[in-house]
Design an enzyme around this catalytic site. Structure first.
Site, PDB file in Angstrom:
ATOM      1  N   ASP A   1     114.864 116.966  33.894  1.00 19.95           N
ATOM      2  CA  ASP A   1     115.786 117.541  33.142  1.00 19.95           C
ATOM      3  C   ASP A   1     116.442 116.726  32.508  1.00 19.95           C
ATOM      4  O   ASP A   1     117.465 115.761  32.896  1.00 19.95           O
ATOM      5  CB  ASP A   1     116.775 118.346  33.848  1.00 19.95           C
ATOM      6  CG  ASP A   1     117.895 119.133  33.347  1.00 19.95           C
ATOM      7  OD1 ASP A   1     118.069 118.771  31.957  1.00 19.95           O
ATOM      8  OD2 ASP A   1     118.128 120.535  33.797  1.00 19.95           O
TER       9      ASP A   1
ATOM     10  N   TYR B   1     121.025 120.614  39.003  1.00 19.92           N
ATOM     11  CA  TYR B   1     121.575 121.829  38.175  1.00 19.92           C
ATOM     12  C   TYR B   1     121.745 122.980  39.197  1.00 19.92           C
ATOM     13  O   TYR B   1     120.871 123.267  39.913  1.00 19.92           O
ATOM     14  CB  TYR B   1     120.986 122.378  36.960  1.00 19.92           C
ATOM     15  CG  TYR B   1     121.911 123.322  36.137  1.00 19.92           C
ATOM     16  CD1 TYR B   1     122.919 123.363  35.748  1.00 19.92           C
ATOM     17  CD2 TYR B   1     120.975 124.656  36.097  1.00 19.92           C
ATOM     18  CE1 TYR B   1     123.441 124.394  34.930  1.00 19.92           C
ATOM     19  CE2 TYR B   1     121.633 125.607  35.379  1.00 19.92           C
ATOM     20  CZ  TYR B   1     122.873 125.653  34.872  1.00 19.92           C
ATOM     21  OH  TYR B   1     123.484 126.469  34.185  1.00 19.92           O
TER      22      TYR B   1
END
Ligand SMILES: *Cc1c(COP(=O)(O)O)cnc(C)c1O
Length: 391
Positions: free
Chosen positions: A179, A108
């Site tokens: 994640d 990300y």
């Protein structure tokens, strides 16, 4: 006769009835009080047994934490004000000056920013590896403090073999964090595969309605309590009680929403794959997906994927501007469909830009398939493609 109290005194005190409420009430309070010196003293002796202050514990937040811990099959969870608060706290809790973090490429973008711009200030070093390449991961592990995973990765949806990676990390005594925002515990439970800690941007599917920003960590009690006692408390990125309540409301429909996102996204991805203006589709559920065998181990696929459009920047502009239901926007995981053209990420042209650093194709388009009717969404995309033909 009972002594009459002053209105301001009356207003200052509520009885705490629960009324047998079917939905947990929102404990919108900053602090919790004690009835006596002795009770407060026992709270100081055993802090986990009492509520003190909502930067530490709050009952509404705890209900959310218990639910998400159970969904991920973890012992305990800790909720945060954003996914980034959870991410930065998890990384800092595992590192000190001189620590090395191994992180998968295409993480990300703000995770990338944290690892390349903030962590180095404190002498924390980062090495990026191709998460598809077990040998590359193994080579990077010696002397690392943390292996940071995101499977599938952002934008390109590259997978890591979590079971194999967890085993390698254990051999090298490296703590693993993943994640899991994309898959959610409905489709992937990394703790069961040997990963140490799971995190979510709860702003995405967990909340599911684009109305709150939140994050959460899930893992073993000892690891969560270690974070509770220091990083969580002093960095202060706590979740608000009202937002915990929104997340609890969102969670109730998570399995239903995920099934619907999966169905519609797979349908649209399959149609895109045969479209003449599409060069490739990055969707885990397609037979053409290079890691299809690994993808089949997931319990399902969600509503976020990307494709490469056969167009230049001017064409991409006409395509996205023509869309009516797909709104231009970052983020994802809510009810409404969104489009994000990767070319917009190239404003900054140096290695501190993850789009540049990780060679994201400029013709990449990311779609968040929402819960609208998929036929309406397809018609919208076809109108966008038609705009490519107009000059
Ligand atoms: C949005 C997102 C984050 C960051 O979460 P916030 O809640 O926006 O702070 C982290 N990881 C992934 C994969 C995301 O999509």
């Amino acid at each position: 006769m009972a002594k009459s109290r002053h209105p301001s005194t009356i207003l200052a005190h509520d009885s705490s009835y629960s009324f047998g409420a079917v939905v947990p009430p929102i404990y919108q309070t900053s602090l919790f009080t004690f009835e006596s010196f002795d009770q407060m003293e026992s709270a100081f002796v055993d802090p986990d047994s009492h509520h003190f202050y909502s930067r530490g514990n709050n009952p509404s937040v705890e209900v959310f934490e218990q639910k998400i811990a159970e969904l991920e099959r973890g012992e305990q969870a800790r909720a945060f004000s954003s996914g980034m608060a959870a991410i930065s706290t998890a990384i800092l809790a595992q590192c000190q000056t001189g620590s090395k973090v191994v992180c998968v490429k295409n993480c990300y973008p703000d995770t990338f920013k944290f690892l390349t711009q903030l962590a180095p200030r404190y002498g924390i070093e980062v090495e990026f590896v191709d998460g598809r390449d077990l040998a590359a991961i193994e080579q990077a592990l010696p002397n690392a403090s943390l292996l940071y995973l995101e499977s599938p990765s952002s934008l390109l949806f590259h997978l890591q073999d979590l079971r194999a990676v967890a085993a390698l990390a254990k051999q090298h005594e490296v703590f693993t964090v993943i994640d899991n925002s994309w898959a959610t515990p409905i489709f992937q439970r990394p703790l069961e595969l040997g990963i140490d800690m799971v995190l979510h941007s709860a702003s995405k599917y967990i909340g599911g309605h684009s109305d709150t920003v939140a994050g959460v960590l899930v893992g073993r009690s000892a690891d969560i309590q270690r974070i509770n006692s220091l990083e969580y408390t002093v960095l202060g990125g706590k979740l608000s009680p009202f937002e915990a309540w929104l997340l609890l409301r969102g969670l109730r429909t998570l399995p239903l929403r995920m099934a619907a996102h999966q169905r519609s996204a797979l349908e649209i991805a399959s149609r895109l794959e045969t479209h003449k203006s599409v060069a490739r589709v990055n969707h885990l559920g397609l037979a053409s997906f290079p890691q299809a065998k690994l993808a089949a181990r997931l319990g399902g696929t969600s509503g976020l994927f990307s494709f490469e459009i056969d167009a230049d920047e001017a064409g991409i502009k006409r395509f996205v501007n023509r869309l009516e239901y797909f709104k231009l926007g970052v983020s994802w995981g809510g009810y409404e469909s969104l489009v994000f053209p990767a070319v917009l990420g190239f404003q900054r042209r140096d290695a501190l830009n993850p789009f540049v650093r990780f060679d994201i194709p400029k013709n990449l388009i990311r779609l968040n398939i929402g819960l609208e009717d998929p036929e309406d969404l397809w018609a919208d995309l076809e109108a966008g493609f038609a705009a490519l033909e107009e000059l």
